[in-house]
Design a protein around this motif. Sequence first.
Motif, mmCIF file in Angstrom:
data_model
loop_
_atom_site.group_PDB
_atom_site.id
_atom_site.type_symbol
_atom_site.label_atom_id
_atom_site.label_comp_id
_atom_site.label_asym_id
_atom_site.label_seq_id
_atom_site.Cartn_x
_atom_site.Cartn_y
_atom_site.Cartn_z
ATOM 1 N N ASN A 1 111.561 36.213 93.269
ATOM 2 C CA ASN A 1 110.954 36.203 94.500
ATOM 3 C C ASN A 1 109.858 35.407 93.852
ATOM 4 O O ASN A 1 110.420 33.753 94.416
ATOM 5 C CB ASN A 1 110.791 36.349 95.382
ATOM 6 C CG ASN A 1 111.999 37.270 95.824
ATOM 7 O OD1 ASN A 1 113.124 36.822 95.039
ATOM 8 N ND2 ASN A 1 111.649 38.772 96.630
ATOM 9 N N ASN A 2 108.930 35.056 93.509
ATOM 10 C CA ASN A 2 107.455 35.212 92.914
ATOM 11 C C ASN A 2 108.031 33.918 91.806
ATOM 12 O O ASN A 2 107.101 33.439 91.621
ATOM 13 C CB ASN A 2 106.805 36.370 92.401
ATOM 14 C CG ASN A 2 107.335 36.629 90.822
ATOM 15 O OD1 ASN A 2 108.742 36.714 90.487
ATOM 16 N ND2 ASN A 2 105.902 37.225 89.990
ATOM 17 N N ALA B 1 111.163 31.831 99.479
ATOM 18 C CA ALA B 1 109.385 31.582 98.602
ATOM 19 C C ALA B 1 109.389 33.592 99.210
ATOM 20 O O ALA B 1 109.620 34.503 99.700
ATOM 21 C CB ALA B 1 108.729 30.697 98.333
ATOM 22 N N LEU B 2 107.452 33.184 99.081
ATOM 23 C CA LEU B 2 106.906 34.817 98.998
ATOM 24 C C LEU B 2 106.106 34.319 99.962
ATOM 25 O O LEU B 2 106.236 34.741 101.338
ATOM 26 C CB LEU B 2 106.054 34.913 97.676
ATOM 27 C CG LEU B 2 106.596 35.093 96.643
ATOM 28 C CD1 LEU B 2 105.033 35.440 95.677
ATOM 29 C CD2 LEU B 2 107.181 36.670 97.284
ATOM 30 N N THR B 3 105.884 32.941 101.023
ATOM 31 C CA THR B 3 104.868 33.209 102.093
ATOM 32 C C THR B 3 105.851 30.996 102.044
ATOM 33 O O THR B 3 106.111 30.639 101.555
ATOM 34 C CB THR B 3 103.546 32.756 101.871
ATOM 35 O OG1 THR B 3 104.067 31.430 100.478
ATOM 36 C CG2 THR B 3 103.458 33.612 100.993
ATOM 37 N N GLN C 1 104.359 28.658 100.137
ATOM 38 C CA GLN C 1 105.360 28.084 99.241
ATOM 39 C C GLN C 1 106.204 27.338 99.486
ATOM 40 O O GLN C 1 106.694 26.764 99.043
ATOM 41 C CB GLN C 1 106.019 29.175 98.697
ATOM 42 C CG GLN C 1 104.695 30.143 97.903
ATOM 43 C CD GLN C 1 104.752 31.693 96.893
ATOM 44 O OE1 GLN C 1 105.822 31.541 96.847
ATOM 45 N NE2 GLN C 1 103.913 31.824 96.603
ATOM 46 N N TRP D 1 111.266 45.963 91.445
ATOM 47 C CA TRP D 1 110.476 44.935 91.035
ATOM 48 C C TRP D 1 111.023 45.062 92.531
ATOM 49 O O TRP D 1 109.959 44.005 93.001
ATOM 50 C CB TRP D 1 110.628 43.964 90.357
ATOM 51 C CG TRP D 1 112.270 43.010 90.670
ATOM 52 C CD1 TRP D 1 113.484 43.130 89.966
ATOM 53 C CD2 TRP D 1 112.715 42.573 91.716
ATOM 54 N NE1 TRP D 1 114.731 43.016 90.295
ATOM 55 C CE2 TRP D 1 114.030 42.344 91.024
ATOM 56 C CE3 TRP D 1 112.152 41.618 92.659
ATOM 57 C CZ2 TRP D 1 114.668 40.923 91.684
ATOM 58 C CZ3 TRP D 1 112.359 40.572 93.387
ATOM 59 C CH2 TRP D 1 113.931 40.288 93.485
ATOM 60 N N LYS E 1 105.555 43.974 96.141
ATOM 61 C CA LYS E 1 104.854 42.754 97.209
ATOM 62 C C LYS E 1 104.608 41.162 96.160
ATOM 63 O O LYS E 1 104.943 40.385 96.612
ATOM 64 C CB LYS E 1 104.077 43.067 98.074
ATOM 65 C CG LYS E 1 103.370 42.407 99.347
ATOM 66 C CD LYS E 1 102.309 42.620 100.276
ATOM 67 C CE LYS E 1 102.054 41.567 101.837
ATOM 68 N NZ LYS E 1 103.792 41.170 102.091
ATOM 69 N N GLU E 2 103.728 41.945 94.812
ATOM 70 C CA GLU E 2 103.341 40.706 94.697
ATOM 71 C C GLU E 2 104.615 40.116 94.090
ATOM 72 O O GLU E 2 104.301 38.944 93.276
ATOM 73 C CB GLU E 2 102.508 41.374 93.797
ATOM 74 C CG GLU E 2 102.635 42.132 92.958
ATOM 75 C CD GLU E 2 102.819 43.248 92.510
ATOM 76 O OE1 GLU E 2 102.449 44.194 92.009
ATOM 77 O OE2 GLU E 2 103.022 43.224 93.854
ATOM 78 N N VAL E 3 105.793 40.936 93.645
ATOM 79 C CA VAL E 3 107.250 39.887 93.049
ATOM 80 C C VAL E 3 107.568 39.306 94.142
ATOM 81 O O VAL E 3 108.327 38.812 93.752
ATOM 82 C CB VAL E 3 107.415 41.093 92.553
ATOM 83 C CG1 VAL E 3 108.756 40.293 91.074
ATOM 84 C CG2 VAL E 3 106.688 41.191 90.990
ATOM 85 N N THR E 4 108.396 40.524 95.023
ATOM 86 C CA THR E 4 109.285 39.974 95.868
ATOM 87 C C THR E 4 108.989 39.469 97.103
ATOM 88 O O THR E 4 109.519 38.810 98.176
ATOM 89 C CB THR E 4 110.058 41.312 96.205
ATOM 90 O OG1 THR E 4 111.449 41.157 96.805
ATOM 91 C CG2 THR E 4 109.274 41.873 96.967
ATOM 92 N N GLY E 5 107.078 39.572 97.679
ATOM 93 C CA GLY E 5 107.479 39.753 98.912
ATOM 94 C C GLY E 5 107.193 40.220 100.321
ATOM 95 O O GLY E 5 106.026 40.451 100.705
#
Length: 390
Positions: A75-76, A99-101, A104, A167, A171-175
């Motif tokens: 996702n990132n 996206a993550l957010t 984004q 992954w 969180k930094e990769v998948t949200g």
Amino acid sequence: MVGYKFMGRAHSNAYRNLSFYFNTEVEPVMQAIAGRNEAGVKKAAEKMGWATYETDWRRLIERDDIDLIDIVTPNNAHVEIAIAAAEAGKHILCEKPLALTVEQADRMLKAVQKSGVVHMICHNYRFVPAVQFAKKLIQEGRLGKIHHIRATYLQDWILDPNFPLVWRLQKEVTGSGAHGDILAHSIDLARFLVGEFKEVVGMMDTFIKKRPIVETSGGLSAKADANHLELGKVTVDDTSAFMARFEDGAVGIFEATRLAGGNRNGNRFEINGEKGSIRWDMENMNLLQVYFTDDEAGLQGFRTINCTEELHPYAGAYWPSGHIIGYEHTFINLMVELMNGIAKGYSPVPNFKDGVINQAVLAAVEQSANTKKWVEISDIYKHKGNLINL
């Protein structure tokens, strides 16, 4: 296509088989696939039918012989690839969540709107014939005013505490965890069948807080060395649950977890209206259970419809009645809409706008879990700087 693992296989199969079942104005030509590991992507290209491969996704963007970019990466990476593709005038299909957010996702939406390219998000469960038929019954008023939806998405593939830190657990990769990975599908189905969310209240939790670290991870079937003692922190949720009110007055209950033993892919919903109810279970995806309140007394109850008749959406393109289709065909059905959209110059639903709204619901539930309060979806947009004019 950027990426070539689980979703890469599913999308590749759909591109290869679409023209076997459907006649579309444009047909996909599998020009190139990209992945960072040259040996892996080369093998994937040969096995899945891609003419060439690249080790840098940017090369796909630069190529004149490519019109569509299909994003099946973690996702990132979605936002950078999608915006670059849009700016280069490429049509885009992107895996969920967008996206993550919310920020984004909004940037991605603005990019495709500015460039005018065709765009879709891959919520493939919308394209199960039984789900499409459920939508038809609701649109025709057969269930009357909708009162309730209850949806669960239950899996168990990380139940073992020794399952490695892949992954999807970072969180930094998948949200987010089960929340964005699978509950996003339930949210999309609810929007498709019931309508827009108004407000939510939810909770999220992580039960297994540390897992073995591995150098490489194979996704849903990864394994760790039994003697490997180094552990890393899980930074996403194992489970997410929330209640919701919809704009039209319906209420809903949603739950997702990847620790529900015995549930391999338990994507299920039940919808109750004033005139009837419907039930669906992905593990029996061709079957739709339907109940109508005006059935004759003594014969009332759920009937089971095998949605493989020619009159059921998409089903007529496949086999005779009762000859069931599978998971892979949901992607083919989605690709039909994508190809038709490219031919006619419009973005079929679900598209990036749907992806942004889905992201906003996910964000609202996460905010509610942190504040322990109801959160209105509209407040998410205001809180994020009123980014989106819906």
